[in-house]
Design an enzyme around this catalytic site. Structure first.
Site, PDB file in Angstrom:
ATOM      1  N   LYS A  29       8.595   0.307   5.094  1.00 36.39           N
ATOM      2  CA  LYS A  29       8.087   1.586   4.581  1.00 36.39           C
ATOM      3  C   LYS A  29       9.236   2.370   3.963  1.00 36.39           C
ATOM      4  CE  LYS A  29       5.218   4.322   6.981  1.00 36.39           C
ATOM      5  NZ  LYS A  29       4.793   5.383   7.951  1.00 36.39           N
TER       6      LYS A  29
ATOM      7  N   GLY B 194       0.474   8.904   2.526  1.00 41.46           N
ATOM      8  CA  GLY B 194       0.903  10.262   2.276  1.00 41.46           C
ATOM      9  C   GLY B 194       2.406  10.449   2.376  1.00 41.46           C
ATOM     10  N   PHE B 195       3.108   9.513   3.051  1.00 39.85           N
ATOM     11  CA  PHE B 195       4.529   9.719   3.312  1.00 39.85           C
ATOM     12  C   PHE B 195       5.429   8.656   2.705  1.00 39.85           C
ATOM     13  CE2 PHE B 195       2.094  11.160   7.077  1.00 39.85           C
ATOM     14  CZ  PHE B 195       2.150  12.516   6.782  1.00 39.85           C
ATOM     15  N   GLY B 196       4.848   7.543   2.250  1.00 36.87           N
ATOM     16  CA  GLY B 196       5.696   6.512   1.695  1.00 36.87           C
ATOM     17  C   GLY B 196       4.918   5.302   1.223  1.00 36.87           C
TER      18      GLY B 196
ATOM     19  N   GLY C 137       0.831  -1.196   0.000  1.00 36.19           N
ATOM     20  CA  GLY C 137       0.000   0.000   0.000  1.00 36.19           C
ATOM     21  C   GLY C 137       0.867   1.247   0.000  1.00 36.19           C
TER      22      GLY C 137
ATOM     23  N   VAL D 282       4.670   1.054   1.269  1.00 33.87           N
ATOM     24  CA  VAL D 282       4.999  -0.067   2.144  1.00 33.87           C
ATOM     25  C   VAL D 282       5.108  -1.348   1.315  1.00 33.87           C
ATOM     26  CG1 VAL D 282       4.313  -1.415   4.162  1.00 33.87           C
ATOM     27  CG2 VAL D 282       3.798   1.040   4.063  1.00 33.87           C
TER      28      VAL D 282
ATOM     29  N   ASP E 144      -3.441  10.843  13.508  1.00 31.77           N
ATOM     30  CA  ASP E 144      -3.886  10.342  12.206  1.00 31.77           C
ATOM     31  C   ASP E 144      -4.657   9.044  12.389  1.00 31.77           C
ATOM     32  OD1 ASP E 144      -4.224  10.576   9.488  1.00 31.77           O
ATOM     33  OD2 ASP E 144      -2.296   9.681   8.966  1.00 31.77           O
TER      34      ASP E 144
END
Length: 419
Positions: free
Chosen positions: A120, A102-104, A99, A106, A218
């Site tokens: 990640k 927003g940041f990386g 998947g 996986v 989050d």
């Protein structure tokens, strides 16, 4: 006499040769020893299970990369080499992708010791990725809870890429099962959903109880992982914050996911532990309805699930919100439990942060609902003005935003401001 001199010269010559040979031999031995030490040092540095203190690394970082809300990094974290993680993920193959957020991205990987992990890979274009990387390492390194994902290690901050290594949780996310690619399996019966709600609240209660307090910031169904037994592992701490001791709130530019962000935080730039409670209220609404937090295919007034849930609960149309597969209309006991959870979600979604319960109270109520011991508080006349005030507040402040375009820059200059 000549023979004696010749013998003497020959003896001296052999002494000189022996001395030179011993010197050369010693030099070679020292060189070999140095090479051996260097080889062992490199092997130790590359070994995936070597552990170093991240504190010195943090102190050498330029101040522009330091987050004023981060504490000192005092916890040991295993360091992996980039090469090992590249090998573990088959060169970060697209076929290994689990998947992207927003940041990386996986990836599933398999380490040389046989462990299956989730790796990640932080996006290179993310300007504050070092901050998020260090933030997640520090927070997860200090936490131990059965419903929080475990951090196995990471690359060095000065590695070719920033990589985080977690335990692999094989059964997707709650979002996948509610309204994503696994929804057709209909594996999330109401008892399973209650268990998910309780375990998630338990994980958040743990975060809010540690010192310094941790705000996840989050909380959403795509960050709640499930193992094969459908037990919860809360993940993704890139936005989380260590809360200063004795502080009532932190002034910081709003960050989070559309549909889950606390409207008070969004409007006033004040982050509190009740911000997580609001997000959890949206999660409860998802568990009840099987609908995503934001869906632009719904009618304008219902794009935001929190808005939809509040409207239907207030207007006694809960049956229109509940997933029909849960047996709300046919099973009286199920209907009672779902109604009580909906009322709890309503409390979590109050726009006035002081009217929301703490996550510990939320957890206690959920456990009592599950056991059948929960007794709703009777509404007395003294409560009516409060409820009217809540309605007025609801008309004056926005719901959690459906999009983040153009509203996320903060002009605050307080010491705790970040991003």
């Amino acid at each position: 006499m000549n023979k004696k001199n010749a013998a003497g010269k020959s003896h001296t010559k052999w002494k000189i040769l022996a001395g030179v040979g011993a010197g050369v031999g010693g030099f070679i031995a020292v060189g070999l020893l140095c090479l051996l030490i260097l080889y062992k040092h490199r092997k130790r540095k590359q070994h995936s299970t070597s552990s170093i203190l991240l504190g010195p690394t943090a102190s050498s970082e330029p101040s522009s990369y330091r987050d004023p809300e981060l504490g000192s990094l005092q916890y040991q974290t295993p360091i992996f080499s980039y090469e090992e993680l590249e090998e573990a993920t088959n060169g970060f193959s697209a076929s290994r992708e689990l998947g992207a957020g927003g940041f990386g991205t996986v990836y599933q990987g398999k380490l040389r010791d046989g462990r299956v992990v989730a790796v990640k890979r932080l996006y290179k274009h993310n300007w504050n990725r070092v901050e998020q990387f260090m933030n997640e390492v520090e927070i997860l390194s200090r936490l131990r809870h059965q419903n929080l994902v475990s951090l196995y290690g990471c690359t060095s901050r000065h590695s070719r890429e920033l990589l985080l290594v977690y335990e692999y949780v094989p059964n997707g996310t709650v979002a996948d099962h509610l309204h994503g690619p696994r929804a057709h399996n209909r594996a999330l019966t109401w008892p399973v959903r209650m268990s998910i709600a309780i375990e998630t609240a338990d994980a958040l209660a743990y975060l809010h109880a540690v010192e310094p307090q941790i705000i996840h910031r989050d909380v959403k169904t795509s960050n709640i992982l499930l193992d094969r037994g459908f037990h919860v592992k809360v993940a993704d701490f890139g936005l989380s914050r260590l809360f200063p001791l004795d502080a009532t709130h932190v002034s910081t530019a709003p960050q989070g996911s559309p549909g889950y962000v606390d409207p008070f935080y969004y409007e006033c730039y004040q982050l509190t532990d009740r911000s997580d409670v609001y997000s959890f209220g949206v999660v409860l609404a998802e568990l009840i309805s099987s609908k995503p937090a934001v869906d632009t295919n719904r009618t304008p007034g219902e794009i935001n699930l929190a808005n939809m849930a509040i409207s239907m609960i207030q207007n006694c149309h809960l049956e229109q919100l509940v997933d029909p597969s849960l047996g709300y209309q046919s099973d009286w006991e199920m209907k009672t439990m779902i109604t009580l959870v909906a009322e709890l979600a309503f409390r979590c979604l109050q726009l006035d942060t002081e009217m929301r319960p703490s996550i510990k109270e939320v957890l206690d109520v959920l456990r009592d609902i599950e056991s059948g011991e929960y007794k709703p508080k009777k509404v007395v006349e003294a409560d009516v003005p409060v409820r009217e005030e809540a309605t007025l507040l609801r008309n004056n402040l926005p719901f959690s935003p459906d999009s983040v375009t153009g509203r996320w820059e903060s002009s605050s200059t307080t010491p705790h401001t970040s991003e």
